[in-house]
Design a protein around this motif. Sequence first.
Motif, PDB file in Angstrom:
ATOM      1  N   VAL A  70       0.884  -1.165   0.000  1.00 46.72           N
ATOM      2  CA  VAL A  70       0.000   0.000   0.000  1.00 46.72           C
ATOM      3  C   VAL A  70       0.918   1.210   0.000  1.00 46.72           C
ATOM      4  N   LYS A  71       0.698   2.088  -0.959  1.00 43.64           N
ATOM      5  CA  LYS A  71       1.563   3.264  -1.093  1.00 43.64           C
ATOM      6  C   LYS A  71       1.662   4.027   0.224  1.00 43.64           C
ATOM      7  N   GLY A  72       2.904   4.331   0.610  1.00 41.58           N
ATOM      8  CA  GLY A  72       3.141   5.094   1.824  1.00 41.58           C
ATOM      9  C   GLY A  72       3.177   4.281   3.104  1.00 41.58           C
ATOM     10  N   ARG A  73       2.988   2.965   3.016  1.00 42.35           N
ATOM     11  CA  ARG A  73       3.012   2.123   4.212  1.00 42.35           C
ATOM     12  C   ARG A  73       4.154   1.126   4.122  1.00 42.35           C
ATOM     13  N   ASP A  74       4.820   0.931   5.233  1.00 45.43           N
ATOM     14  CA  ASP A  74       5.877  -0.067   5.337  1.00 45.43           C
ATOM     15  C   ASP A  74       5.262  -1.398   5.750  1.00 45.43           C
ATOM     16  N   PHE A  75       6.086  -2.447   5.755  1.00 46.31           N
ATOM     17  CA  PHE A  75       5.653  -3.691   6.375  1.00 46.31           C
ATOM     18  C   PHE A  75       6.505  -3.905   7.615  1.00 46.31           C
ATOM     19  N   ARG A  76       5.981  -4.677   8.544  1.00 47.38           N
ATOM     20  CA  ARG A  76       6.638  -4.898   9.827  1.00 47.38           C
ATOM     21  C   ARG A  76       6.967  -6.369  10.011  1.00 47.38           C
ATOM     22  N   VAL A  77       8.163  -6.632  10.528  1.00 46.25           N
ATOM     23  CA  VAL A  77       8.549  -7.987  10.918  1.00 46.25           C
ATOM     24  C   VAL A  77       8.736  -7.985  12.426  1.00 46.25           C
ATOM     25  N   ARG A  78       8.182  -9.001  13.059  1.00 45.07           N
ATOM     26  CA  ARG A  78       8.333  -9.151  14.510  1.00 45.07           C
ATOM     27  C   ARG A  78       8.674 -10.596  14.807  1.00 45.07           C
ATOM     28  N   LEU A  79       9.703 -10.794  15.640  1.00 44.02           N
ATOM     29  CA  LEU A  79      10.054 -12.109  16.160  1.00 44.02           C
ATOM     30  C   LEU A  79       9.795 -12.096  17.657  1.00 44.02           C
ATOM     31  N   LEU A  80       9.324 -13.206  18.182  1.00 38.79           N
ATOM     32  CA  LEU A  80       9.053 -13.327  19.607  1.00 38.79           C
ATOM     33  C   LEU A  80       9.412 -14.734  20.045  1.00 38.79           C
TER      34      LEU A  80
END
Length: 151
Positions: A70-80
């Motif tokens: 989506v234009k203008g949005r990053d993606f997030r990676v999370r490890l737990l």
Amino acid sequence: MQGHIGVQVPVTVRTFTQLFSCTPRGARLARRLVANRMDAWGHAYDDEANETVTLVVAELAANAVTHGRVKGRDFRVRLLTRAGEGVVRVEVSDGLTERLPVLREPPGPGEENEGGRGLLLVEALADRWGTGLCTGGTYKTVWAEIRVPSV
């Protein structure tokens, strides 16, 4: 978690969270930083646990860039991971909430490969995986849980 006679036993929780640009370069960086984090957590780069978690992140990050942009949005990676559980939870979130990933069967002989097969790899490598919308519905998350030796 309860210890003997009501004594609280602390639980060590390790997390890693990072935003990445929703580009192929962002997906490559996500893969590299996750491999580095797994190494820092005691799973060497050539260790099966590191390679498995990194491969799952690479597939989910590639999907976020290809299908969740989506234009203008990053993606997030999370490890737990929690000490003693022997499981790493991977979460990759992107901004395209209208399309949830679908597991497709591999193409048969003579059939065109239309993509979307990366989830078959995630299915094979992870103990469990699934999808969900974040609170407020502005991001979707694809998650996977991978059993790893405790360190």
